[in-house]
Design an enzyme around this catalytic site. Structure first.
Site, PDB file in Angstrom:
ATOM      1  N   LYS A  95     -40.624   4.413   9.588  1.00 10.78           N
ATOM      2  CA  LYS A  95     -41.285   4.677   8.157  1.00 10.78           C
ATOM      3  C   LYS A  95     -42.663   4.283   8.463  1.00 10.78           C
ATOM      4  CE  LYS A  95     -40.757   1.687   4.095  1.00 10.78           C
ATOM      5  NZ  LYS A  95     -42.326   1.549   4.301  1.00 10.78           N
TER       6      LYS A  95
ATOM      7  N   ASP B 253     -46.032   2.606   5.894  1.00 10.38           N
ATOM      8  CA  ASP B 253     -46.321   2.069   4.881  1.00 10.38           C
ATOM      9  C   ASP B 253     -47.002   2.668   4.011  1.00 10.38           C
ATOM     10  OD1 ASP B 253     -46.677  -0.917   6.832  1.00 10.38           O
ATOM     11  OD2 ASP B 253     -46.158  -0.598   5.123  1.00 10.38           O
TER      12      ASP B 253
HETATM   13  C1  CAP Z   1     -43.285  -4.753   6.232  1.00 12.09           C
HETATM   14  C2  CAP Z   1     -43.636  -4.178   4.978  1.00 12.09           C
HETATM   15  C3  CAP Z   1     -42.805  -3.918   3.845  1.00 12.09           C
HETATM   16  C4  CAP Z   1     -43.117  -4.941   2.980  1.00 12.09           C
HETATM   17  C5  CAP Z   1     -42.502  -4.551   1.718  1.00 12.09           C
HETATM   18  C6  CAP Z   1     -45.363  -4.457   4.783  1.00 12.09           C
HETATM   19  O1  CAP Z   1     -43.672  -5.378   7.381  1.00 12.09           O
HETATM   20  O2  CAP Z   1     -44.176  -2.751   5.546  1.00 12.09           O
HETATM   21  O3  CAP Z   1     -43.652  -2.902   2.823  1.00 12.09           O
HETATM   22  O4  CAP Z   1     -41.660  -4.902   3.309  1.00 12.09           O
HETATM   23  O5  CAP Z   1     -41.676  -5.759   0.319  1.00 12.09           O
HETATM   24  O6  CAP Z   1     -46.212  -3.366   4.648  1.00 12.09           O
HETATM   25  O7  CAP Z   1     -45.568  -5.578   4.793  1.00 12.09           O
HETATM   26  P1  CAP Z   1     -43.455  -6.258   8.453  1.00 12.09           P
HETATM   27  P2  CAP Z   1     -40.565  -6.151   0.491  1.00 12.09           P
HETATM   28  O8  CAP Z   1     -41.716  -6.153   8.951  1.00 12.09           O
HETATM   29  O9  CAP Z   1     -44.556  -5.883   9.769  1.00 12.09           O
HETATM   30  O10 CAP Z   1     -43.774  -7.278   7.677  1.00 12.09           O
HETATM   31  O11 CAP Z   1     -39.727  -5.128   1.510  1.00 12.09           O
HETATM   32  O12 CAP Z   1     -40.383  -7.025  -0.548  1.00 12.09           O
HETATM   33  O13 CAP Z   1     -40.710  -4.788  -1.523  1.00 12.09           O
HETATM   34 MG    MG Z   2     -45.445  -2.052   4.086  1.00 15.03          MG
END
Ligand code: CAP
Ligand code: MG
Length: 430
Positions: free
Chosen positions: A178, A180
């Site tokens: 995925k 970011d």
């Molecule tokens: C997680 C993530 C997702 C978040 C979004 C980040 O990475 O890619 O964007 O999960 O939040 O950028 O933080 P990690 P939510 O797994 O490395 O933490 O799912 O609460 O919408």
């Molecule tokens: Mg993210």
């Protein structure tokens, strides 16, 4: 002489008709305003009213007024006649029930908790194109959560480096790679390059594993550009597009839902910016209402929290979000959620992500079961042996949960999981 007519919108003896839209609000009146009047103001300003009495009112006005029909402490249920709403226009709905009312001086706090969308109203929407069964068939994955990861650090890789991390993720057994939320088409990682290079890596991983592999590649931009990007994804044989749905807006997502489904693309919805309006328990809009709107307008899946990871959100909230997305009928909970019959609208997947690592997989699956998408990103790339082993460790944790085995037990014969537990144990990121 009466200055205003807010109390005209309050009738606690009223029994709403089956085709009326019902909203549940939490509110706190400002000083000097009664609860009844405050609730009347919410109903007035979110339907036909204004701040002062008027004289030239065509008869139909009365029938279009919203009504406060239930007042329970600081909770109000308000019914809205169907004629107020344009068929199939979710943006217009939000302008009404989630518009000016949040700025009224007469309210110290206001939160839109949930809404029951009546069958007639829902019938004008298409909902998710595939439904969860369709997604599982497309990915040829059954009886376990679908899994994926974002390359980390979240932005900075070239398209080539990004695709290589993706390849390692797939070779570790994950289904998805995925983008970011803040990666679109930047100078060092252009969308077109990323699509081309990821496609090559996807094909290689599919050939070597025999499994179906896919990606949530982020098309977020202006609507026309999003359409061009979605078309490119389809050209390269992808079956998903990713959209930052909150920042793109309801209207754009509706346009892309039709465009993408015509191309056979499911929509992965990232909710970046949601916490700006859903985190304060006394003000704003709940995540469950946002999730409901996104299922209605047709995303295939949306992030719903982890309860144990790095981002805010409770176990109860994630569990309710999962029901709102997966179930065809949702039973209301006092002050928390309203009944919802989804009619012919297909279901969508909850996505659990944010600070997860193999040690937290049982906690998450205890909330969601296997009917979810599990995104473990930092939690695989930070594995002592690297991305591929991190993904393997996560798949081993999923197996352990499915078989009802403790992780420590599973780790005895799973070196990747053992290494992950040695680094992170059951640590809950803050
Ligand atoms: C997680 C993530 C997702 C978040 C979004 C980040 O990475 O890619 O964007 O999960 O939040 O950028 O933080 P990690 P939510 O797994 O490395 O933490 O799912 O609460 O919408
Ligand atoms: Mg993210």
């Amino acid at each position: 002489m009466a200055i205003d007519w807010y109390m005209d919108f309050v009738d606690t003896g009223y029994n709403p008709a089956g085709d009326e839209l019902i909203c549940l609000f939490y509110f706190e009146p400002a000083e000097g305003i009664s609860r009844e009047e405050a609730a009347g103001r919410i109903a007035s300003e979110s339907s036909t009213g204004t701040w002062t009495t008027l004289y030239t009112l065509p008869p139909r006005m009365k029938d279009l007024q919203a009504t406060v029909f239930d007042l329970d402490g600081n909770y109000a249920k308000i019914s809205y006649p169907l004629e107020l709403w344009e068929e199939g226009n979710a943006a217009q709905l939000l302008s009404g029930i989630a518009g000016n009312i949040f700025g009224m001086k007469a309210l110290k706090h206001l939160r839109l908790i949930d809404a029951t969308l009546p069958p007639v109203y829902i019938s004008h929407y298409k909902g998710p194109y595939f439904g969860n069964e369709g997604i599982r068939k497309m990915m040829n994955v059954y009886d376990r959560p679908l899994t994926g990861a974002v390359p980390k650090p979240k932005i900075g890789f070239s398209a080539k480096e990004h695709a290589e991390v993706g390849y390692e993720t797939w070779m570790g057994g994950f289904d998805f790679v995925k983008d970011d939320e803040n990666l679109t088409s930047v100078s060092f990682n252009r969308f077109e390059d990323r699509v081309e290079l990821l496609t090559r890596m996807r094909d290689r991983a599919e050939q070597q594993t025999g499994d179906t592999k896919s990606a949530f590649i982020n098309i977020t931009a202006d609507t026309e550009t999003m359409e061009k990007r979605a078309a490119l994804l389809a050209e390269y044989g992808w079956n998903y597009a990713m959209i930052d749905v909150v920042v793109s807006g309801t209207a754009a997502v509706m346009t892309l839902r039709d465009f993408c489904s015509d191309l056979g693309l499911a929509i992965h919805a990232h909710r970046a910016m949601h916490a700006a309006f859903d985190r304060d328990p006394k003000h704003g809009i709940t995540m469950q209402f946002l999730a409901k709107m996104m299922r209605l307008i047709g995303v295939s899946q949306i992030h719903t929290g982890t309860a144990v990871g790095k981002l805010a959100g409770s176990r109860e909230e994630s569990s309710l979000l999962a029901d709102i997305l997966r179930e065809m009928r949702v039973k209301g909970l006092t002050h928390i959620a309203l009944d919802q019959d989804w009619g012919a609208i297909k279901n969508a997947f909850p996505v659990s992500s944010g600070g997860l690592h193999p040690g937290l997989v049982p906690d998450v699956l205890d909330i969601y079961g296997t009917e979810c998408i599990l995104l473990v990103s930092g939690g695989i790339h930070g594995h002592p042996k690297g991305t591929r082993d991190g993904a393997k460790a996560t798949m081993q944790a999923v197996e352990a949960w499915t078989d009802g085995i403790a992780l420590e037990e599973k780790a005895k014969n799973s070196p990747e999981l053992k290494a992950a537990l040695e680094k992170w144990g059951f640590y809950k990121p803050k």
